[in-house]
Enzyme design. Structure first.
Site, PDB file in Angstrom:
ATOM      1  N   ARG A   1       0.854  -1.199  -0.133  1.00 37.83           N
ATOM      2  CA  ARG A   1      -0.093  -0.046  -0.024  1.00 37.83           C
ATOM      3  C   ARG A   1       0.912   1.246  -0.101  1.00 37.83           C
ATOM      4  NH1 ARG A   1      -3.245  -2.802  -1.665  1.00 37.83           N
ATOM      5  NH2 ARG A   1      -5.699  -3.120  -0.776  1.00 37.83           N
TER       6      ARG A   1
ATOM      7  N   GLU B   1      -4.214   7.123  -5.677  1.00 34.97           N
ATOM      8  CA  GLU B   1      -4.501   6.271  -6.728  1.00 34.97           C
ATOM      9  C   GLU B   1      -6.084   6.358  -7.095  1.00 34.97           C
ATOM     10  OE1 GLU B   1      -3.565   1.928  -5.581  1.00 34.97           O
ATOM     11  OE2 GLU B   1      -1.641   2.581  -5.070  1.00 34.97           O
TER      12      GLU B   1
ATOM     13  N   HIS C   1      -0.815  -0.279  -9.734  1.00 32.25           N
ATOM     14  CA  HIS C   1      -1.673  -0.963  -8.804  1.00 32.25           C
ATOM     15  C   HIS C   1      -2.037  -2.342  -9.568  1.00 32.25           C
ATOM     16  CE1 HIS C   1      -3.741  -1.291  -4.855  1.00 32.25           C
ATOM     17  NE2 HIS C   1      -3.465  -2.531  -5.237  1.00 32.25           N
TER      18      HIS C   1
HETATM   19  C1  8YV Z   1      -6.511  -5.542  -5.968  1.00 32.37           C
HETATM   20  C2  8YV Z   1      -5.197  -5.416  -3.676  1.00 32.37           C
HETATM   21  O1  8YV Z   1      -6.099  -5.121  -7.316  1.00 32.37           O
HETATM   22  O2  8YV Z   1      -6.180  -7.296  -2.684  1.00 32.37           O
HETATM   23  C3  8YV Z   1      -5.703  -6.143  -2.552  1.00 32.37           C
HETATM   24  O3  8YV Z   1      -5.761  -5.681  -1.637  1.00 32.37           O
HETATM   25  O4  8YV Z   1      -4.468  -4.273  -3.238  1.00 32.37           O
HETATM   26  C4  8YV Z   1      -5.146  -5.783  -5.036  1.00 32.37           C
HETATM   27  O5  8YV Z   1      -4.851  -6.940  -5.260  1.00 32.37           O
HETATM   28  C5  8YV Z   1      -7.552  -4.809  -5.572  1.00 32.37           C
HETATM   29  O6  8YV Z   1      -7.973  -4.638  -4.189  1.00 32.37           O
HETATM   30  C6  8YV Z   1      -8.931  -5.201  -6.009  1.00 32.37           C
HETATM   31  O7  8YV Z   1     -10.045  -4.796  -5.618  1.00 32.37           O
END
Ligand code: 8YV
Length: 320
Positions: free
Chosen positions: A239, A268, A286
């Site tokens: 993150r 983001e 991301h």
């Molecule tokens: C996803 C992510 O692309 O799973 C997570 O926490 O950051 C990523 O893998 C995203 O959150 C999809 O909603």
């Protein structure tokens, strides 16, 4: 029996949406529009369940406005920092996530970020695309080799462990900091550090894999970057909030860091223009879990959690 009404907040893979449509009264978002906060609240008030991504923020204020109908937030993500878990719990809303299924894909991206940063991948790619590759010499585009170096992991959970396995493939020595030391069969000879400071001192490559919490916001900052070996490489696929981006820019400019490979940013979508202006960064938008297989698996896992919940069984991935 009437099907529960389910809002799928973002466009998911066809097989996932088809299964959802078979078992739920689904509200889809075929244009993949990003909801404003007010739209998210209004849409969630009309359904029994929502399947959001990390792009939908369920702050305490949003949760307080949801009304009585919504019973479960079944996230399509392993990270849950976009949901105020305490507020959800207090409101009696169940929250689930999608662990395990994205570990391989995210580890691939972490290794891509490491190699892209170490071997100046973005710089070389940009040069050719701009038609500026007009010279070659043995002194040209010399990067850092990672083979045999020390790979430091902050957060040795599922993604951290798979990434460490991939780094072992490069003959890297694994060091890690985690809330708890792992048992031998998971540690596999990695060196445990009971403090972040001790880990940083030995991390030629530092890779972040911990969840983002209010406590660790900006944990990679001027003070902690100074503890890394000279010319270290930072990899962040976790993150953006873990990193103080102004301090990162300074460390990349001074040469304290040789390079950084980043898949996540504080802002983001968008990223950070100051970081993007630097030559010694390898940047991705991301996409850690963005493979066909993993997107299917994440969607199915979220639906498994919903199915369990509506069958009156505890969902396997309940986080609140
Ligand atoms: C996803 C992510 O692309 O799973 C997570 O926490 O950051 C990523 O893998 C995203 O959150 C999809 O909603």
């Amino acid at each position: 029996m009437t099907k529960p009404k389910l809002l799928i907040a973002r466009k998911l893979r066809p097989a996932v949406e088809a299964r959802a449509a078979r078992d739920y009264d689904v509200v889809l978002n075929p244009e993949d529009r990003v909801f404003s906060e007010a739209e998210l609240i209004a849409a969630c008030r009309e359904v029994d369940a929502v399947l959001p991504c990390h792009s939908e923020r369920f702050s305490a204020g949003v949760i307080a406005a949801l009304g009585p109908r919504l019973k479960i937030i079944a996230n399509h993500s392993v990270g849950t920092d976009h949901v105020d878990l305490a507020a959800a719990k207090a409101a009696g809303i169940v929250v689930t996530n999608t662990p395990d299924v994205l570990s391989d894909a995210t580890a691939e991206i972490a290794i891509l970020c490491m190699l892209g940063a170490a071997r100046r991948g973005a710089e070389g790619d940009a040069m050719i695309r701009a038609g500026k590759w007009d010279f070659w010499s043995p002194a040209f585009m010399v990067g850092r080799q990672v083979t045999g170096r020390r790979f430091g992991v902050i957060g040795m959970g599922r993604v951290g462990q798979v990434t460490a396995d991939r780094a072992r493939g490069f003959g890297m020595q694994i060091h890690y900091h985690n809330r708890r030391r792992l048992p031998d069969h998971l540690e596999k000879g990695a060196v445990f550090h009971d403090s972040v400071e001790s880990l940083l001192a030995v991390s030629d490559v530092l890779s972040l894999h911990c969840p983002a919490t209010p406590e660790n916001t900006g944990m990679i900052n001027e003070r902690t970057l100074a503890l890394l070996p000279e010319r270290a490489i930072l990899v962040n696929t976790a993150r953006g909030g873990l990193v103080d981006e102004a301090a990162l820019v300074a460390a990349l400019k001074s040469g304290k860091l040789f390079a950084a490979g980043l898949d996540v940013f504080r802002t983001e979508p968008g990223g950070n223009p100051e970081i993007a202006a630097l030559p010694n960064v390898f940047l991705l938008p991301h996409i850690g879990s963005a493979t066909e297989e993993t997107r299917d698996a994440m969607g199915f896992r979220a639906l498994d959690n919903l199915d369990a919940f509506f069958a009156g069984i505890a969902p396997g991935d309940r986080v609140a």
